[in-house]
Design a protein around this motif. Sequence first.
Motif, PDB file in Angstrom:
ATOM      1  N   ALA A 760      16.191  38.491  38.644  1.00 48.52           N
ATOM      2  CA  ALA A 760      15.790  37.155  38.193  1.00 48.52           C
ATOM      3  C   ALA A 760      16.562  36.098  38.969  1.00 48.52           C
ATOM      4  CB  ALA A 760      16.057  36.998  36.698  1.00 48.52           C
ATOM      5  N   LEU A 768      12.660  29.981  35.446  1.00 49.14           N
ATOM      6  CA  LEU A 768      13.157  31.264  35.898  1.00 49.14           C
ATOM      7  C   LEU A 768      12.009  32.039  36.535  1.00 49.14           C
ATOM      8  CD1 LEU A 768      15.235  32.337  32.748  1.00 49.14           C
ATOM      9  CD2 LEU A 768      16.161  31.504  34.932  1.00 49.14           C
ATOM     10  N   ALA A 784      12.529  36.945  29.554  1.00 48.82           N
ATOM     11  CA  ALA A 784      13.315  35.967  30.305  1.00 48.82           C
ATOM     12  C   ALA A 784      13.482  34.677  29.523  1.00 48.82           C
ATOM     13  CB  ALA A 784      12.656  35.692  31.659  1.00 48.82           C
ATOM     14  N   ALA A 796       9.291  30.686  32.351  1.00 53.50           N
ATOM     15  CA  ALA A 796       9.645  31.864  33.133  1.00 53.50           C
ATOM     16  C   ALA A 796       8.388  32.559  33.629  1.00 53.50           C
ATOM     17  CB  ALA A 796      10.487  32.822  32.296  1.00 53.50           C
TER      18      ALA A 796
END
Length: 886
Positions: A760, A768, A784, A796
């Motif tokens: 990540a 993200l 996430a 994310a």
Amino acid sequence: MPDTGPAPAVEAPSALASPLTLILEEERSGRHELEEALFLSFTADFGFFEEIALGVTQATGARVTVVGDVTVTRNDPRSVRRAGRSYLAGLAYVGGPVFHPKLMVLAGPEHATIALGSGNTTLAGWQANAELWTVLRVGGDRSPAAVADLSAWLHDLPEKARFSAGVPQALRRVAKLLDRLHRDRAPVNRHVRIVHSLHSPIIDQLPRGPVDELAVFAPFHDPHAHALRQLVNRFRPNRLTLAYQPGLTDLHGPSVAELVREHGGRIISDNEKRYRHGKLVEWAKGGERWALTGSPNLSAAALLLPQGRGGNCELGLIVPRSTTLLPEGSEEPATQLRAAPALPRPRADGGPLLLGAVRMADGLEVSLARPLTYATRLDLSAAAAPPETWEPVGDVPPGEAIVTVTAPADAGSRVRLVAFDDAGVPSFGNTVFVVDADRVLRRVVPGQSRVPATRPPDLFEDPRLAERFLGDLETLRTALSPAPAAATATGRVPGADAKTRVPDDEGGWESYLDECAGRIGHPLVRFALGVPLPSGTDTPFQDLLTVTWDERFADDVEAALDEDGTEEVAAEQDAEASGTAANAPSLPDLRRAEQQVRRRYRRWVERLVALAPRLDPPERMLVVRLTLWTVAAGAWPPSDTSWLHLLSASLRALVGRDLPDRIEPQVGSLASVALTVLRSHAPRYEVTSETLAFNEASAAVGHLLPAANPTYVAEYASLLEEAFGPTVHPESVLAVAADVVQDDPLDDAVSALAEKGRDAHRHGKLLLHVTGRFNNPGLVALEAVGAAEDAPLIGAWASNGADSSPWALVVWRRPDLIVVDARRPVPLWRHHRLAGLVGPRALAAQRGFESAVSVPHGPRNRPFDLARKVLAELGLSGPHPPVCGR
């Protein structure tokens, strides 16, 4: 000086190495009962004195006063660290002549040692030069008769000379001590006499001739040999001998040579390379020999004039001798002396001279050596600031000898006068050090033998010693007075009772540290404050107070010159330096101890941590560090992490309003190391008891972490690497501290996802991106978002990193969860509203969205208004993931 039993009351003039020999003799006796240590000198090098003699002098229990002549005493501010703080660095002014005595007095209630000689309080005077010292001792039932005369001279001296603040009181304290000692003892050695220039010329206090022989030596003569001629006329010797060092003795060769020739005398050339600074007038008559030694040179100002009428302030001693003190050398004709070149003489300083500066309730009282006919400016350099940093704090009008300015200044700060010529060009006067009158009166190490000397490793050698230390710690509160409410611990520490008030001023802080050391010992307080332990265990705490321009931690308690030469001293210092590593503490190892011993240490830490909220700041810091050491030593088996909660509790107890600002770097550094250890054992994604322990400690001490200092971090983390690995490297510790201070949920999420094996990274402030191959990218993106669910807005993606399906985007803005699922050619848009305690992390743990309320918005293949708005807030024009090369 070997111990051969009771010393004689008077030890005749000799080549004693320096007064330091006598100070060491006193300190090593173990009595530690002196009250006063007085050093009078012409030139006084305070930096030299601090480095070589201050620590060992304070170890005798004495207050310390060092005085030099204001016209010649010049000190490098970088070498002077404790003047005005732990000893009185004083100056004297006697007008056109000079303050010239050389005297040391070590006095206590039962005995005194007095050294009167020719050596200044400098490296040259205490080691390099050849000097002459006479020692008087008061003790038992004896006191030399000359002590009464010396005491009278000390009493009268402040009436005949101007001194900086505190010096007259110190002179009279010493005089009263000597009076009391002498009054209670039988006077001995009545033929030993003090002579001085306070009321009459010294020459008038010498006997009249004729004598059989007169022998003289001095490093300084007056320009036309007036003093020597009158001396010869008074003694009318049958034989005259004069010794001098070619190229070193300052005399008028033709005048001296003519005088020697007139009396049929002889000249001895002393060719020793060592500079002979001792002064000698020696005479013999009827088989008896006498010597005048001390400070007087062969000059008119020293011998022919009284103080106040053009004469110096001089002090000498007449003692009987069995052998001559005249240096050996070769006889030479007077014609050779006649050709001796004149030596350059220093010019008197006519600039502005400060005599002293003392802290007052309303600022600083500054005294001048002499009033000036022109205005000057007063500059101040704060004690903690670099010595080249100055700021104007006031003006000194002409004609004033004492002025008061309202500028606050810590003891040890530097003060000077600045004058300007007609063109505005500045000239700077001498530098003096601000005196705190109360602090310099403190006896730094009284009762040293009763102060605990336990070192940190000692606590792990025997659990009984550790438990005894804990018992002492538990009972020490009864000896402490409670503080007002403003100084108590904060409400964040349940059960905290009243603390000792921690003073804000520098002097009060040093005294407070000494009180702490009196309870638990200097080594453990040093250990708590992150100061490396020296070989000695009783260094005064003034040495622990760092300034911005000097990171040294000096230890001069055992520094000495003794009778050694320069080479021997250097060799000893090298040997001590090489032995530092051998004396350094090592991490204890409890892993090999019996289970019973390990259990005792675990209970010991539990009791320490329970006690911590009721302790003062240094002791609370000690609890944290001892907890770290006990864990690292292996008191808990690897599978038992219950110590995490103890370490967290010790950190939470660390905070409080009684933490002084001056130790913020130490406290912040220690908290950073302990938090880093907690972080390494606390999962970021799952909420476990270890995570809660870290979160609670982080919330309590997070505000302390910005003050963390790499030097202190390295000290607190030292010896922990074997137990905790690279986690406790200073770089890692400071990185964790920065994360806690910044409190960035996305950074924490990246680290948490890494713990789960996810690749990540961030995209800007709010997004993200998790890359990889996933069967269900929506759940990965939800995971996430769950890692950063405390953020107000977070999005994310989960994708394979290329511009192809499948991918998913999950956006969280409490209470709304928006999901864009692109496992099919046309992305599907969903909206869920979460209520109560359910959040993205809880949904991810359930591996689905079933427990979330679905909010309909029509066809799912099209974005709805809320989704467009939220994407715009994220700075996105559409939901597609970026193409990343990671």
